[in-house]
Design a protein around this motif. Structure first.
Motif, PDB file in Angstrom:
ATOM      1  N   ALA A  54       0.817  -1.215   0.000  1.00 48.61           N
ATOM      2  CA  ALA A  54       0.000   0.000   0.000  1.00 48.61           C
ATOM      3  C   ALA A  54       0.848   1.260   0.000  1.00 48.61           C
ATOM      4  N   HIS A  55       2.024   1.213   0.630  1.00 58.62           N
ATOM      5  CA  HIS A  55       2.889   2.394   0.731  1.00 58.62           C
ATOM      6  C   HIS A  55       4.309   1.981   0.365  1.00 58.62           C
ATOM      7  N   HIS A  79      -3.192  -2.924  -4.518  1.00 58.90           N
ATOM      8  CA  HIS A  79      -3.661  -2.142  -3.366  1.00 58.90           C
ATOM      9  C   HIS A  79      -2.789  -0.924  -3.088  1.00 58.90           C
ATOM     10  N   LYS A  93      -1.377   2.653  -2.642  1.00 59.95           N
ATOM     11  CA  LYS A  93      -2.004   3.965  -2.438  1.00 59.95           C
ATOM     12  C   LYS A  93      -0.999   5.107  -2.570  1.00 59.95           C
ATOM     13  N   GLN A  94       0.233   4.880  -2.125  1.00 59.05           N
ATOM     14  CA  GLN A  94       1.289   5.895  -2.275  1.00 59.05           C
ATOM     15  C   GLN A  94       2.528   5.217  -2.826  1.00 59.05           C
ATOM     16  N   GLN A  99      -6.494   2.360  -6.676  1.00 59.74           N
ATOM     17  CA  GLN A  99      -6.577   2.997  -5.366  1.00 59.74           C
ATOM     18  C   GLN A  99      -5.465   4.020  -5.120  1.00 59.74           C
ATOM     19  N   GLU A 146      -3.270   7.155  -4.650  1.00 56.20           N
ATOM     20  CA  GLU A 146      -3.587   8.546  -4.333  1.00 56.20           C
ATOM     21  C   GLU A 146      -2.411   9.472  -4.645  1.00 56.20           C
ATOM     22  N   SER A 185      -8.788   7.846  -8.065  1.00 54.62           N
ATOM     23  CA  SER A 185      -8.313   8.175  -6.714  1.00 54.62           C
ATOM     24  C   SER A 185      -7.050   9.027  -6.716  1.00 54.62           C
TER      25      SER A 185
END
Length: 588
Positions: free
Chosen positions: A249-250, A271, A273-274, A295, A297, A319
């Protein structure tokens, strides 16, 4: 205490009492009887005990070494709390390996300020590693707990001075879920055997001195969701196999030396996000397959050597909030990164003998480099092309801008360290040295700074961060500014670290032959915020104006029209949901 002997009588000697209580805790069956005794320990006699080491001048206990390989003299007690060991004010080492010690580790051991080495391997200790041990001072250098029954799930040792290589033997910590070792001085490569830590969810190794390539075997960590390796010296390509990190995710790989292309297979990180991949030497086009990151961002790709336009398929990434083409000088997650980087650089060549004219020559060269590369960068942004611009060293303009600033910041930091306040004044004296032989020009005033700061186009978030920094640093600077120049230097790095490289370059180029005055820049930012807030409030008061509002109220008070004069009712149009605007295609 459950381990304390009944009727324990204190001797009045803090060190002797601590050793006797340690014996009572570790040795309930009397293995140390005849070795550690109250009478023989009086008047610093404990310094002659076996397994105890003292420093000669102060007679302070520095080490307790009870490690044994003799199965007939093994200790079978428990570890005492740190409150017992505090009497050993000079204690630097505890080595109690190969025994039958049981029970938990005590959280208050972190309060032993001089402790450098803890070795408790091959015992029967239980429980977890205390969270309070993350507070250990920077003196703690060695911690070994192998072959116990500890359910170690989290290891936190960030912001210390840990050095050496990453222990490959960590793969034995099979239940480890979080490994946090960022902001230390660790070196070497990332061990491939860490891929055996299949329960790992978080790995933070950023801000160290790691080298080598990324092991493809990390893909075996199927639960890994956070991986930060920024601000190291890692090299090589990005492993295509990492596309199998489904839980990621990160991901932060910024500020390294990675080369090669962006792997299309990373679209498998479904998944994410960053993703921070900025400030490397990556080449090629951005894979269109990454649009599968539904997802995501934040995606930072600035300051690489990427070519071509942004894939059209990225318009479907609903997103996506931030796509950074030119990151701030200090990344969002570490606003003092510039300060740490600048003050860890080697001394600027010849800084010890520099005169103002020499420093001015460096500044003139800086502005020349900034002017050239800013022009090329602006042209590339306004008229993107799949072809690389022909630049010295075949580097993109932003890389050259950053290299120029690094050289300049290195000189300023070296002058400050070598000459203290005089060095700061010397660096401030560069304010207008287009020609070192010319007379000093009057410094730009606040209004002129406001014009130039407006010109670079700081966002509202950047302005707020600079103003917030002022409210923090002003309380630190006033009482100590004359004594601690590093506070001033940290604030300068913080403020200019909130600029993007292109913005900071534009500020220096447009103000030349003046140099931006840091304090005036901050005041200009705060003045701009005041002016913009006042203008916004004024516009809000005019919409609707008082006259329009009164007219609207009067019309509402009129009697209804006769039926025959009323306009026929129009059928309401069926409003279709608005088509979502396509994200403007941005080119790196």
């Amino acid at each position: 205490m459950p381990w304390a002997p009944p009727g324990f009588v204190f001797t009045g000697d803090a060190q002797l009492d601590a050793l006797l209580q340690l014996k009572a805790a570790l040795d309930p069956i009397g293995v140390l009887d005849g070795v550690w005794e109250r009478d023989s320990g009086r008047q610093y006699g404990f310094c002659r005990w076996r397994h105890v080491e003292c420093d000669a001048p102060g007679r302070l206990v520095t080490a307790v070494n009870l490690t044994t390989y003799d199965y007939e003299v093994m200790l079978s007690g428990v570890l005492p709390p740190g409150s017992v060991l505090r009497g050993l004010t000079g204690l630097q080492k505890i080595d109690i390996r190969y025994h039958y010690l049981s029970g938990p580790l005590w959280g208050d051991w972190w309060s032993l300020p001089r402790l450098q080495v803890i070795r408790l391997d091959n015992n029967a200790l239980t429980g977890t590693l205390p969270a309070a041990w993350s507070n250990f001072g920077s003196n703690l250098r060695v911690l070994t707990l192998w072959h116990n029954s500890l359910t170690l799930r989290e290891l936190w040792a960030e912001y210390n001075s840990l050095s050496g290589s990453l222990p490959e033997a960590y793969y034995k910590l099979g239940k480890l879920q979080k490994l946090v070792l960022n902001n230390n001085s660790l070196q070497g490569t990332i061990p491939t055997d860490w891929s055996l830590l299949t329960r790992l969810q978080v790995i933070r190794l950023d801000a160290n001195h790691l080298q080598g390539s990324l092991p493809a075997s990390i893909v075996a960590l199927s639960r890994l969701s956070v991986l930060t390796l920024s601000d190291n010296a890692l090299t090589g390509p990005l492993p295509p196999a990492w596309g199998g990190l489904r839980a990621m995710a990160h991901l932060d790989l910024s500020f390294n030396k990675f080369t090669g292309t962006l792997p299309p297979s990373w679209s498998g990180m479904s998944h994410i996000k960053q993703a921070y991949l900025d400030v490397n030497s990556l080449t090629g086009w951005i894979p269109g397959s990454w649009s599968a990151w539904s997802q995501v961002e934040k995606l930072y790709l600035a300051e690489n050597a990427l070519t071509g336009p942004l894939p059209a398929s990225f318009s479907s990434m609903a997103s996506l909030q931030e796509l950074m083409e030119d990151a701030t000088v200090s990344p969002e997650g570490d606003v003092l990164a510039l300060f740490r980087r600048v003050y860890s650089m080697p001394m600027f060549p010849g800084a010890a003998d520099m005169q103002l004219a020499d420093a001015a020559a460096v500044y003139n060269e800086l502005v020349r480099e900034l002017s050239l590369n800013l022009t090329l960068h602006t042209a590339h942004v306004d008229h993107p092309t799949p072809m690389r611009l022909p630049l010295p060293g075949n580097r993109p303009p932003l890389d050259n801008i950053r290299a120029a600033f690094d050289k300049y910041f290195n000189m300023i930091a070296s002058l400050n360290q070598l000459h203290s306040q005089n060095g700061m004044l010397m660096s401030m004296g560069l304010v207008n040295y287009a020609d070192p032989s010319a007379e000093l020009l009057p410094e730009h005033n606040l209004q002129q700074h406001i014009q130039h700061v407006r010109l670079v186009g700081l966002s509202a978030q950047q302005q707020q961060q600079i103003a917030a920094g002022w409210s923090v640093f002003v309380g630190l600077m006033d009482p100590v500014l004359q004594k601690v120049m590093l506070i001033k230097a940290a604030f300068v790095c913080y403020t200019f670290g909130r600029f993007k490289y292109a913005q900071l370059a534009k500020l220096h180029v447009t103000m030349y032959p003046w140099q931006p005055n840091h304090g005036t820049v901050v005041r200009a930012v705060m003045k701009i915020m005041e002016e913009d807030a006042a203008l916004q409030q004024q516009q809000q008061q005019k919409q609707p104006g008082d006259g329009a509002q009164q007219l609207q109220q009067l019309l509402q008070q009129l009697p209804p029209l006769p039926h025959q004069l009323q306009q026929p009712k129009k059928k309401k149009k069926k409003h279709l949901p608005p088509i979502r605007k396509r994200r403007q295609q941005r080119r790196l």
